[in-house]
Design a protein around this motif. Sequence first.
Motif, PDB file in Angstrom:
ATOM      1  N   GLU A   1      41.098  33.257  99.131  1.00 40.69           N
ATOM      2  CA  GLU A   1      41.182  33.079  97.684  1.00 40.69           C
ATOM      3  C   GLU A   1      40.593  34.303  96.997  1.00 40.69           C
ATOM      4  OE1 GLU A   1      39.371  30.046  94.318  1.00 40.69           O
ATOM      5  OE2 GLU A   1      38.932  29.678  96.429  1.00 40.69           O
ATOM      6  N   VAL A   2      41.330  34.885  96.039  1.00 39.85           N
ATOM      7  CA  VAL A   2      40.790  35.978  95.235  1.00 39.85           C
ATOM      8  C   VAL A   2      40.208  35.369  93.969  1.00 39.85           C
ATOM      9  CG1 VAL A   2      41.311  38.087  93.948  1.00 39.85           C
ATOM     10  CG2 VAL A   2      42.428  37.665  96.141  1.00 39.85           C
ATOM     11  N   LYS A   3      38.968  35.752  93.652  1.00 43.67           N
ATOM     12  CA  LYS A   3      38.259  35.197  92.499  1.00 43.67           C
ATOM     13  C   LYS A   3      37.729  36.314  91.620  1.00 43.67           C
ATOM     14  CE  LYS A   3      36.179  31.022  94.468  1.00 43.67           C
ATOM     15  NZ  LYS A   3      34.896  30.321  94.578  1.00 43.67           N
ATOM     16  N   ARG A   4      37.589  36.006  90.332  1.00 42.00           N
ATOM     17  CA  ARG A   4      36.857  36.885  89.412  1.00 42.00           C
ATOM     18  C   ARG A   4      35.694  36.069  88.878  1.00 42.00           C
ATOM     19  NH1 ARG A   4      36.259  41.500  86.872  1.00 42.00           N
ATOM     20  NH2 ARG A   4      35.714  41.530  84.683  1.00 42.00           N
ATOM     21  N   ILE A   5      34.484  36.462  89.251  1.00 36.81           N
ATOM     22  CA  ILE A   5      33.268  35.767  88.855  1.00 36.81           C
ATOM     23  C   ILE A   5      32.746  36.406  87.571  1.00 36.81           C
ATOM     24  CG2 ILE A   5      30.966  35.033  89.598  1.00 36.81           C
ATOM     25  CD1 ILE A   5      33.318  34.095  91.450  1.00 36.81           C
ATOM     26  N   GLN A   6      32.496  35.590  86.575  1.00 35.07           N
ATOM     27  CA  GLN A   6      31.964  36.071  85.299  1.00 35.07           C
ATOM     28  C   GLN A   6      30.466  36.372  85.448  1.00 35.07           C
ATOM     29  OE1 GLN A   6      33.977  36.786  82.746  1.00 35.07           O
ATOM     30  NE2 GLN A   6      35.614  36.183  84.142  1.00 35.07           N
ATOM     31  N   PRO A   7      29.874  37.110  84.497  1.00 40.26           N
ATOM     32  CA  PRO A   7      28.435  37.397  84.575  1.00 40.26           C
ATOM     33  C   PRO A   7      27.612  36.111  84.680  1.00 40.26           C
ATOM     34  CG  PRO A   7      29.455  38.691  82.840  1.00 40.26           C
ATOM     35  CD  PRO A   7      30.491  37.706  83.316  1.00 40.26           C
ATOM     36  N   ILE A   8      26.560  36.171  85.471  1.00 39.19           N
ATOM     37  CA  ILE A   8      25.685  35.021  85.691  1.00 39.19           C
ATOM     38  C   ILE A   8      24.249  35.452  85.407  1.00 39.19           C
ATOM     39  CG2 ILE A   8      24.838  33.350  87.398  1.00 39.19           C
ATOM     40  CD1 ILE A   8      27.497  33.816  88.924  1.00 39.19           C
ATOM     41  N   HIS A   9      23.554  34.708  84.558  1.00 48.53           N
ATOM     42  CA  HIS A   9      22.154  35.008  84.248  1.00 48.53           C
ATOM     43  C   HIS A   9      21.277  34.434  85.362  1.00 48.53           C
ATOM     44  CE1 HIS A   9      18.235  34.672  82.194  1.00 48.53           C
ATOM     45  NE2 HIS A   9      18.620  35.820  81.676  1.00 48.53           N
ATOM     46  N   VAL A  10      20.404  35.265  85.914  1.00 48.18           N
ATOM     47  CA  VAL A  10      19.603  34.848  87.065  1.00 48.18           C
ATOM     48  C   VAL A  10      18.144  35.265  86.927  1.00 48.18           C
ATOM     49  CG1 VAL A  10      21.558  34.924  88.680  1.00 48.18           C
ATOM     50  CG2 VAL A  10      20.122  36.961  88.388  1.00 48.18           C
ATOM     51  N   LEU A  11      17.309  34.531  87.639  1.00 49.64           N
ATOM     52  CA  LEU A  11      15.948  34.920  87.978  1.00 49.64           C
ATOM     53  C   LEU A  11      16.081  35.519  89.368  1.00 49.64           C
ATOM     54  CD1 LEU A  11      12.919  34.682  87.133  1.00 49.64           C
ATOM     55  CD2 LEU A  11      12.890  32.495  88.363  1.00 49.64           C
ATOM     56  N   TYR A  12      15.530  36.729  89.599  1.00 53.88           N
ATOM     57  CA  TYR A  12      15.859  37.389  90.862  1.00 53.88           C
ATOM     58  C   TYR A  12      14.694  38.157  91.486  1.00 53.88           C
ATOM     59  CZ  TYR A  12      16.036  41.960  88.620  1.00 53.88           C
ATOM     60  OH  TYR A  12      15.698  43.133  87.971  1.00 53.88           O
ATOM     61  N   PHE A  13      14.924  38.476  92.772  1.00 55.65           N
ATOM     62  CA  PHE A  13      14.041  39.279  93.612  1.00 55.65           C
ATOM     63  C   PHE A  13      14.920  40.342  94.251  1.00 55.65           C
ATOM     64  CE2 PHE A  13      13.010  39.976  98.101  1.00 55.65           C
ATOM     65  CZ  PHE A  13      11.714  40.455  98.035  1.00 55.65           C
ATOM     66  N   GLU A  14      14.435  41.592  94.329  1.00 57.57           N
ATOM     67  CA  GLU A  14      15.187  42.648  95.010  1.00 57.57           C
ATOM     68  C   GLU A  14      14.297  43.404  95.977  1.00 57.57           C
ATOM     69  OE1 GLU A  14      18.802  43.865  92.023  1.00 57.57           O
ATOM     70  OE2 GLU A  14      17.072  45.179  92.078  1.00 57.57           O
ATOM     71  N   THR A  15      14.921  43.851  97.068  1.00 57.68           N
ATOM     72  CA  THR A  15      14.223  44.645  98.061  1.00 57.68           C
ATOM     73  C   THR A  15      15.251  45.457  98.839  1.00 57.68           C
ATOM     74  OG1 THR A  15      12.559  44.562  99.821  1.00 57.68           O
ATOM     75  CG2 THR A  15      14.307  42.911  99.914  1.00 57.68           C
ATOM     76  N   HIS A  16      14.773  46.391  99.639  1.00 60.49           N
ATOM     77  CA  HIS A  16      15.604  47.071 100.626  1.00 60.49           C
ATOM     78  C   HIS A  16      15.151  46.563 101.987  1.00 60.49           C
ATOM     79  CE1 HIS A  16      16.644  49.667  97.270  1.00 60.49           C
ATOM     80  NE2 HIS A  16      17.710  49.975  97.982  1.00 60.49           N
ATOM     81  N   THR A  17      16.110  46.189 102.798  1.00 61.03           N
ATOM     82  CA  THR A  17      15.800  45.591 104.091  1.00 61.03           C
ATOM     83  C   THR A  17      16.926  45.903 105.066  1.00 61.03           C
ATOM     84  OG1 THR A  17      15.064  43.535 105.161  1.00 61.03           O
ATOM     85  CG2 THR A  17      16.852  43.333 103.552  1.00 61.03           C
ATOM     86  N   SER A  18      16.867  45.328 106.242  1.00 64.09           N
ATOM     87  CA  SER A  18      17.929  45.442 107.243  1.00 64.09           C
ATOM     88  C   SER A  18      18.197  44.039 107.788  1.00 64.09           C
ATOM     89  CB  SER A  18      17.514  46.378 108.388  1.00 64.09           C
ATOM     90  OG  SER A  18      16.465  45.796 109.131  1.00 64.09           O
ATOM     91  N   LEU A  19      19.281  43.891 108.501  1.00 67.92           N
ATOM     92  CA  LEU A  19      19.573  42.578 109.097  1.00 67.92           C
ATOM     93  C   LEU A  19      18.486  42.179 110.091  1.00 67.92           C
ATOM     94  CD1 LEU A  19      23.445  42.822 109.570  1.00 67.92           C
ATOM     95  CD2 LEU A  19      22.166  41.579 107.791  1.00 67.92           C
ATOM     96  N   ARG A  20      17.895  43.150 110.746  1.00 65.02           N
ATOM     97  CA  ARG A  20      16.821  42.864 111.701  1.00 65.02           C
ATOM     98  C   ARG A  20      15.578  42.300 110.991  1.00 65.02           C
ATOM     99  NH1 ARG A  20      16.860  44.529 116.660  1.00 65.02           N
ATOM    100  NH2 ARG A  20      18.091  46.395 116.315  1.00 65.02           N
ATOM    101  N   GLU A  21      15.334  42.757 109.759  1.00 63.89           N
ATOM    102  CA  GLU A  21      14.129  42.363 109.019  1.00 63.89           C
ATOM    103  C   GLU A  21      14.355  41.227 108.021  1.00 63.89           C
ATOM    104  OE1 GLU A  21      13.569  46.113 107.137  1.00 63.89           O
ATOM    105  OE2 GLU A  21      12.441  46.967 108.802  1.00 63.89           O
ATOM    106  N   ILE A  22      15.582  40.831 107.816  1.00 64.83           N
ATOM    107  CA  ILE A  22      15.932  39.934 106.710  1.00 64.83           C
ATOM    108  C   ILE A  22      15.288  38.551 106.814  1.00 64.83           C
ATOM    109  CG2 ILE A  22      18.065  38.934 107.638  1.00 64.83           C
ATOM    110  CD1 ILE A  22      19.312  39.560 104.869  1.00 64.83           C
ATOM    111  N   SER A  23      14.977  38.118 108.018  1.00 65.26           N
ATOM    112  CA  SER A  23      14.435  36.766 108.196  1.00 65.26           C
ATOM    113  C   SER A  23      13.099  36.559 107.476  1.00 65.26           C
ATOM    114  CB  SER A  23      14.288  36.429 109.681  1.00 65.26           C
ATOM    115  OG  SER A  23      13.352  37.295 110.278  1.00 65.26           O
ATOM    116  N   GLU A  24      12.374  37.647 107.164  1.00 65.52           N
ATOM    117  CA  GLU A  24      11.097  37.493 106.462  1.00 65.52           C
ATOM    118  C   GLU A  24      11.277  36.958 105.042  1.00 65.52           C
ATOM    119  OE1 GLU A  24       9.896  41.852 104.821  1.00 65.52           O
ATOM    120  OE2 GLU A  24      10.137  41.686 107.001  1.00 65.52           O
ATOM    121  N   HIS A  25      12.511  36.932 104.537  1.00 63.36           N
ATOM    122  CA  HIS A  25      12.774  36.441 103.188  1.00 63.36           C
ATOM    123  C   HIS A  25      13.351  35.027 103.173  1.00 63.36           C
ATOM    124  CE1 HIS A  25      11.854  40.452 101.926  1.00 63.36           C
ATOM    125  NE2 HIS A  25      12.811  40.939 102.686  1.00 63.36           N
ATOM    126  N   VAL A  26      13.806  34.540 104.343  1.00 66.04           N
ATOM    127  CA  VAL A  26      14.447  33.228 104.419  1.00 66.04           C
ATOM    128  C   VAL A  26      13.441  32.132 104.084  1.00 66.04           C
ATOM    129  CG1 VAL A  26      15.613  31.588 105.958  1.00 66.04           C
ATOM    130  CG2 VAL A  26      16.156  34.031 106.090  1.00 66.04           C
TER     131      VAL A  26
END
Length: 153
Positions: free
Chosen positions: A2-27
């Motif tokens: 399915e091709v979708k166009r998602i409209q802007p969504i207002h969010v509360l967010y967290f950002e970081t730089h990580t890798s798949l090896r390290e990602i579990s620390e955020h789960v």
Amino acid sequence: MEVKRIQPIHVLYFETHTSLREISEHVRIVARGLYQDAVKNELEVTGPVYWIYEGADGQPDTKFKLTIALPVTPDETELSGSTFQFKYLEPFECVAGQLYDSWDKLGNMYGNLILALSADSLMMSGQNREIYLNMDFQHPERNITEVQIGIRR
């Protein structure tokens, strides 16, 4: 697919730089914090948790930008004691599919969507989103996850 166009969504967010090896620390940790801050600040939660990957290539050590976001009603008040911020997710055109199973099957979902993209001569944008519609840590086969792969036309 399915091709979708998602409209802007207002969010509360967290950002970081990580890798798949390290990602579990955020789960489970970041999402829990987002929900706690939303409740503490009397924000109305308007959707499920999003994990947004920019620049991830499937390799365990590749660094990429990870955004974990919780949709909330826009609010002009200052967040009390929060390490999170507000923003709008940009409009997003994507192909999407839903996985009704454990997250260890996400690789297969991505593979199937990428094959479908290639068959339709669509180009990936470099951003992918996972929307966790239902998370069941005791029975992972009950998880419902929407996978969205960004496209460029």
